[in-house]
Design a protein around this motif. Sequence first.
Motif, PDB file in Angstrom:
ATOM      1  N   GLY A 104       1.504  15.381 -18.178  1.00  0.00           N
ATOM      2  CA  GLY A 104       1.591  14.989 -16.773  1.00  0.00           C
ATOM      3  C   GLY A 104       0.325  15.213 -15.972  1.00  0.00           C
ATOM      4  N   GLU A 105      -0.806  15.400 -16.633  1.00  0.00           N
ATOM      5  CA  GLU A 105      -2.065  15.551 -15.898  1.00  0.00           C
ATOM      6  C   GLU A 105      -2.555  14.166 -15.459  1.00  0.00           C
ATOM      7  OE1 GLU A 105      -6.690  17.034 -16.568  1.00  0.00           O
ATOM      8  OE2 GLU A 105      -5.158  17.475 -18.082  1.00  0.00           O
ATOM      9  N   ILE A 106      -2.914  14.049 -14.168  1.00  0.00           N
ATOM     10  CA  ILE A 106      -3.306  12.757 -13.594  1.00  0.00           C
ATOM     11  C   ILE A 106      -4.695  12.870 -12.984  1.00  0.00           C
ATOM     12  CG2 ILE A 106      -2.720  10.975 -11.905  1.00  0.00           C
ATOM     13  CD1 ILE A 106       0.204  11.958 -12.091  1.00  0.00           C
ATOM     14  N   ASN A 107      -5.557  11.898 -13.314  1.00  0.00           N
ATOM     15  CA  ASN A 107      -6.897  11.838 -12.730  1.00  0.00           C
ATOM     16  C   ASN A 107      -7.090  10.461 -12.089  1.00  0.00           C
ATOM     17  OD1 ASN A 107      -7.339  13.370 -15.695  1.00  0.00           O
ATOM     18  ND2 ASN A 107      -8.125  14.471 -13.913  1.00  0.00           N
ATOM     19  N   ILE A 108      -7.360  10.462 -10.793  1.00  0.00           N
ATOM     20  CA  ILE A 108      -7.618   9.233 -10.049  1.00  0.00           C
ATOM     21  C   ILE A 108      -9.114   9.162  -9.778  1.00  0.00           C
ATOM     22  CG2 ILE A 108      -7.042   7.899  -7.996  1.00  0.00           C
ATOM     23  CD1 ILE A 108      -4.586   8.454  -9.660  1.00  0.00           C
ATOM     24  N   ASN A 109      -9.768   8.131 -10.315  1.00  0.00           N
ATOM     25  CA  ASN A 109     -11.225   8.055 -10.225  1.00  0.00           C
ATOM     26  C   ASN A 109     -11.681   6.805  -9.470  1.00  0.00           C
ATOM     27  OD1 ASN A 109     -11.431  10.385 -11.835  1.00  0.00           O
ATOM     28  ND2 ASN A 109     -11.336   9.162 -13.716  1.00  0.00           N
ATOM     29  N   SER A 110     -12.048   6.987  -8.203  1.00  0.00           N
ATOM     30  CA  SER A 110     -12.684   5.941  -7.373  1.00  0.00           C
ATOM     31  C   SER A 110     -11.897   4.629  -7.380  1.00  0.00           C
ATOM     32  CB  SER A 110     -14.114   5.674  -7.863  1.00  0.00           C
ATOM     33  OG  SER A 110     -14.868   6.855  -7.869  1.00  0.00           O
ATOM     34  N   ILE A 111     -10.595   4.708  -7.118  1.00  0.00           N
ATOM     35  CA  ILE A 111      -9.780   3.485  -7.160  1.00  0.00           C
ATOM     36  C   ILE A 111      -9.768   2.780  -5.803  1.00  0.00           C
ATOM     37  CG2 ILE A 111      -8.297   4.362  -8.997  1.00  0.00           C
ATOM     38  CD1 ILE A 111      -6.104   4.691  -6.829  1.00  0.00           C
ATOM     39  N   SER A 112      -9.729   1.452  -5.875  1.00  0.00           N
ATOM     40  CA  SER A 112      -9.552   0.610  -4.689  1.00  0.00           C
ATOM     41  C   SER A 112      -8.503  -0.438  -5.021  1.00  0.00           C
ATOM     42  CB  SER A 112     -10.868  -0.065  -4.306  1.00  0.00           C
ATOM     43  OG  SER A 112     -11.839   0.889  -3.917  1.00  0.00           O
ATOM     44  N   PHE A 113      -7.782  -0.871  -3.991  1.00  0.00           N
ATOM     45  CA  PHE A 113      -6.702  -1.836  -4.229  1.00  0.00           C
ATOM     46  C   PHE A 113      -6.487  -2.680  -2.990  1.00  0.00           C
ATOM     47  CE2 PHE A 113      -2.214  -3.049  -3.858  1.00  0.00           C
ATOM     48  CZ  PHE A 113      -2.062  -3.768  -5.028  1.00  0.00           C
ATOM     49  N   THR A 114      -6.177  -3.971  -3.215  1.00  0.00           N
ATOM     50  CA  THR A 114      -5.834  -4.863  -2.109  1.00  0.00           C
ATOM     51  C   THR A 114      -4.708  -5.790  -2.527  1.00  0.00           C
ATOM     52  OG1 THR A 114      -6.676  -6.568  -0.624  1.00  0.00           O
ATOM     53  CG2 THR A 114      -7.633  -6.511  -2.808  1.00  0.00           C
ATOM     54  N   TYR A 115      -3.780  -6.050  -1.606  1.00  0.00           N
ATOM     55  CA  TYR A 115      -2.723  -7.028  -1.858  1.00  0.00           C
ATOM     56  C   TYR A 115      -3.255  -8.442  -1.649  1.00  0.00           C
ATOM     57  CZ  TYR A 115       0.726  -3.230  -1.671  1.00  0.00           C
ATOM     58  OH  TYR A 115       1.444  -2.090  -1.918  1.00  0.00           O
ATOM     59  N   ASP A 116      -4.049  -8.590  -0.599  1.00  0.00           N
ATOM     60  CA  ASP A 116      -4.593  -9.893  -0.215  1.00  0.00           C
ATOM     61  C   ASP A 116      -6.040  -9.691   0.208  1.00  0.00           C
ATOM     62  OD1 ASP A 116      -5.262 -12.314   0.898  1.00  0.00           O
ATOM     63  OD2 ASP A 116      -3.374 -12.579   1.971  1.00  0.00           O
ATOM     64  N   LYS A 117      -6.953 -10.370  -0.468  1.00  0.00           N
ATOM     65  CA  LYS A 117      -8.376 -10.190  -0.196  1.00  0.00           C
ATOM     66  C   LYS A 117      -8.738 -10.529   1.242  1.00  0.00           C
ATOM     67  CE  LYS A 117      -9.905 -10.906  -4.961  1.00  0.00           C
ATOM     68  NZ  LYS A 117     -10.709 -11.740  -5.895  1.00  0.00           N
ATOM     69  N   ASP A 118      -7.999 -11.474   1.842  1.00  0.00           N
ATOM     70  CA  ASP A 118      -8.281 -11.863   3.229  1.00  0.00           C
ATOM     71  C   ASP A 118      -7.917 -10.771   4.226  1.00  0.00           C
ATOM     72  OD1 ASP A 118      -9.160 -14.318   2.327  1.00  0.00           O
ATOM     73  OD2 ASP A 118      -7.185 -15.263   2.538  1.00  0.00           O
ATOM     74  N   LYS A 119      -7.014  -9.865   3.808  1.00  0.00           N
ATOM     75  CA  LYS A 119      -6.559  -8.801   4.715  1.00  0.00           C
ATOM     76  C   LYS A 119      -7.249  -7.466   4.476  1.00  0.00           C
ATOM     77  CE  LYS A 119      -1.999 -10.903   5.327  1.00  0.00           C
ATOM     78  NZ  LYS A 119      -0.527 -10.731   5.182  1.00  0.00           N
TER      79      LYS A 119
END
Length: 583
Positions: free
Chosen positions: A341-356
């Motif tokens: 259960g060890e979790i590493n989040i590394n420089s993540i980005s996310f978008t649903y809609d690029k226009d928004k």
Amino acid sequence: MLKRFSLDKRVNLVYQRLLKYVTPHWRVLLFSFIAMLFYSAANAYVPFIMRDVFEILENGIKGQGLYLPFVILLTFAVRGLTDFISIYGLAWIGRRVIRDLRSLIFMKYTDLPSRYFDSSSVGMLVSKLTYNTEQVAEAISNALVVLVRDTLTIIVLVGAMVYFSPLLTSLVAITTPIVALLVSMMSKAFRRYSTKIQTSMGDATRVIESAVSAHKVVKIFEGQDYENKKFNKINKANYKMNLKLVATVSLGDALTQYTVALGVSAVIYVAFSNAASNILNAASFMGFLTAMGMLLAPLKRIVNINLALQRGIAAGESLFEIIDEPTERDDGHIESKKISGEININSISFTYDKDKGKVLNNISFNIRAGTTVAIVGRSGSGKSTLVGLLPRFYDVDKGEILLDGVNLNQYGLKNLRRQISLVSQDIMLFNDTIANNICYGGLSSLPREDILKAAESAYVMEFCDLLPNGIDSEVGEKGILLSGGQKQRIAIARAFLKNSPILILDEATSALDNESESYIQRAMTTLMDGRTTLVIAHRLSTVEKADLILVLKDGSLVESGTHQELLDIGGHYRDLHSMQFSV
């Protein structure tokens, strides 16, 4: 011209794909076609019977025709039997194809990525699975029966007409190009209107589903007029499209019959002129007229059945669009029985809609196995989106998420999701029993004792014992027969039963009253022990004991630390805390 060629090519592709679902049943199809041949042959024999009847009456030798009633009975017996076989056979194939298509599309719905459902209405998806598939069934069964059977009938009747009089037949044949042109023009109109009708049916289903599901909101906010106007607008558009379709059918039918009438008029004119007096006797002319008269009904059916075919093509095209949608990406090969259960989040980005713009922007943090991490922030800060990336409801646009040091994409989807339990603020219960909702899906094979134990741990049995059928009581559509707190406890019991190493609690106690929350908080403490737990909470009092608190603001991680550390910093977390507790 290029556009027309592209359209015809697309229609042909839909035809070909539909035929692929028919060909596995080729034996039934062949048997039905053979029956149609006999049906057409029986039809073709009728003009010859009428010729013989007229010939015998004309010669005045009535005793010679006593066999004809038996020939008529036998002919129509063959005709009726073969008609039944062909209709039933193709209907059987049609229902089989629809059964297979519906199963395939429903399976597709369960495998489509979350992004697809974000941009699709439930009503439209339901309409395609129900209404559109029926249009395909109509095209495969009834339309195919008429198309094949009546085409064969027309061929044999034309053959009979040629036998009686090639001259008169050539006069009727002059109308063929005109009829073909009418059919071609009507096909395009049928397909265009059918597509619009199917779309409007989907819109109507969407509005109905929305209004019925939110009936309490509609009532309390006096939304009846608004919903009625919205539905009536769609209903009116559907009404107009259907009227245009009916007008096209009626006009095409009238023009077709008038065109054929021109041919008939020419035939009668020539038959009564001197040109045909030496080459056609009265009996043969009666046989020719009978064949020509019998030609009108199948010709009319073929022109009209074009509507059902074009509806089926338009519907098939919409169904194949769903079938061709890419499913969730699942190319991982790692199958782990149990992760730490060890979790590493590394420089993540996310978008649903690029226009928004970005919903999450360059976020990094680490979670030790077995610890509890709270994610806080104002509404719209990206909390639920962030935890939704862990079971891969969505894939990150940039960066990576590691689970036990392995990129999430390298795990098989099913294996990854077996490691995670989710209790969200939007509780979804299925129209089944309480027990079956607890042991849902992959948990259904677990023993009854484990289900009861999970129900006890989540305090489900506290209200189950008061129900007539206990834990086997029905919950109703979306759990309508239960209170919000009771539904929440069932969802928590599900998490107890799954017993996964990672637990996501998205406002898991939001629907509980004070007494229920007191019980659940104690149960949660037991459930969270030794698991990696991600908790989303608006009430900061519920996360003060978390090992790590992550503070999100406008999609960015602005602070992290323990409760006391964040208060000492005096930043955004302290502002949120002061706002809640001053109130």
